[in-house]
Design an enzyme around this catalytic site. Sequence first.
Site, PDB file in Angstrom:
ATOM      1  CG  ASP A  60     -31.184 -60.724 -17.895  1.00  0.00           C
ATOM      2  OD1 ASP A  60     -31.096 -59.786 -17.084  1.00  0.00           O
ATOM      3  OD2 ASP A  60     -30.839 -60.615 -19.083  1.00  0.00           O
ATOM      4  CG  HIS A  72     -30.474 -72.229 -19.026  1.00  0.00           C
ATOM      5  ND1 HIS A  72     -31.823 -72.453 -18.887  1.00  0.00           N
ATOM      6  CD2 HIS A  72     -30.370 -71.028 -19.631  1.00  0.00           C
ATOM      7  CE1 HIS A  72     -32.493 -71.423 -19.377  1.00  0.00           C
ATOM      8  NE2 HIS A  72     -31.639 -70.539 -19.846  1.00  0.00           N
ATOM      9  CD  GLU A 116     -30.467 -56.911 -19.168  1.00  0.00           C
ATOM     10  OE1 GLU A 116     -31.482 -57.105 -19.879  1.00  0.00           O
ATOM     11  OE2 GLU A 116     -29.968 -57.796 -18.457  1.00  0.00           O
TER      12      GLU A 116
END
Length: 538
Positions: A173, A106, A294
């Site tokens: 997340d 990723h 957030e």
Amino acid sequence: MAKFTLPYLCYYLIILVISRLITIIGIKQKPWTNILPSNLFYNDISTKLTLDETSINMASSDFGMLTSSKPAAVLNPTSTQDIISMIKLLVKSTPPIKIAARGRGHSCRGQAMAENGIVVDMAYLSKNLKDGIRVSYDPLLGHYYCDVSGGELWIDVLNGTIEHGYAPVSWTDYLYLSVGGTLSNAGISGQAFRYGPQISNVFELDVVTGKGELVTCSKKNNTELFNAVLGGLGQFGIITRARIKLDAAPKTVKWVRMLYDDFSTFTKDQEQLISFYGDKHELIGGNDGLNYVEGSIMHQISPNNWRSSFFTPNDQAKIASLNTSNGIIYCLEVAKYCYDSNMDHRTGIDQEFEENLRGLNFIPGFMFEKQVSFVEFLNRVRRGELELQSKGLWDVPHPWLNIFIPQSQINDFSHVFTKIISKDDKVLGPILIYPMNRNNWDDEMSAITPDEDVFYTVGLLHSSGFDDWQELEDKNKEIMKYCEENGIKIKQYLPHYNTLEEWKSHFGAKKWRVFKERKMLFDPKMILSPGQKVFNSL
């Protein structure tokens, strides 16, 4: 016509077969024999190497799709011993062959790649381990914990621990990332203000160093390696096991979003919400407080996208009616955990929640809430991923920029949103902005943060087409240049630099000295994680 005797025919056939074998072997071994040491071909580890085109292509790219770097081979380990054996062979070669661990891949700029080297498929290791995810209790620690493979995905950690009624406290997340991958950076999300990053919630690690040594380390044993590896960008060892702190898993989550049209008010409210917590993560005054904070930016006021599936169609229409001078709405997102499904307890949570939000200055009438399960909340990005995949919009270039900004300079940075981003209709993807308390980070670890008690993370999570990603990359450079020219002392998260001087500046003189000393101690041949480009120019 000449007559072919039986011996002559046998000799001819033998020569033909040998020639054919030489051709076949030459074709198949050429990528290895030109690059990899010959001792690999006379060792059991060679059976774990693959030149399969699919595997090579997988290891040559990553989520960013901005760069490509082809390895000589991919290692499919079935045990930690396979990784140890491979590294011991590679350090003996002249020059030493590079190696990189790859979890989910990723990264965005080739950090998990190894040009002409070996890429270790950590997912393959996880699939072949029998122990899986083990949940235990340590009376000396006073905590439950889980032991997991470095290649395990966080979504599997969640599913494996919640069966026992427990779960990690700090998350990212997106959960389809490997444990070793996030711990090599820091691992942050909206829980970090209270619980710290994921690296602050690790009790113990098993690490294969760049010398091919398997070392178990913790804050009490082999401390130098433990601190080096956590946030260490893969430069000191490959994490093969992590012992993660667990806490009781909530039943449900009260999830709220509030909208703002003023940046200063938006950041002030965020700072208020994270200011109530002592060093032990306990809210001062008895109320258990919030578990997640957030912020994000809704550019061009477009709530009707995958990240805004939170909003109902009526909510979306209401939000679209907002009129701001620069087309930007700021969204503050908070969550509070509920550990009991009893309605009386739920009522108590609602009352505490009202206390937590008292005094906030969001736009009146623009607070939206949901009640969801704990798993649904943590895995909220997965729904958006599947939706984008169905539209062919997930496997595209991602020229991301992630930075940390000191609290004292966040208002200076707001120019980026109002002047640089607001006028660009090519900016596609979430823009995250939220604060963290530095006292939940361990400065002995390799991860870098600004030197202030509170700092913000800003994530420009762009997506683009294959033909226009460079425009967004140029936009990132414009933002970095703006920060440099205006003295904004940012630090990159998931850092990407090309020169030694840039890396020295990133770490600062003192921490760079420690980082370099640790490299000499644990990876003296400098074979680990070449894709990070930290020591390539030394």
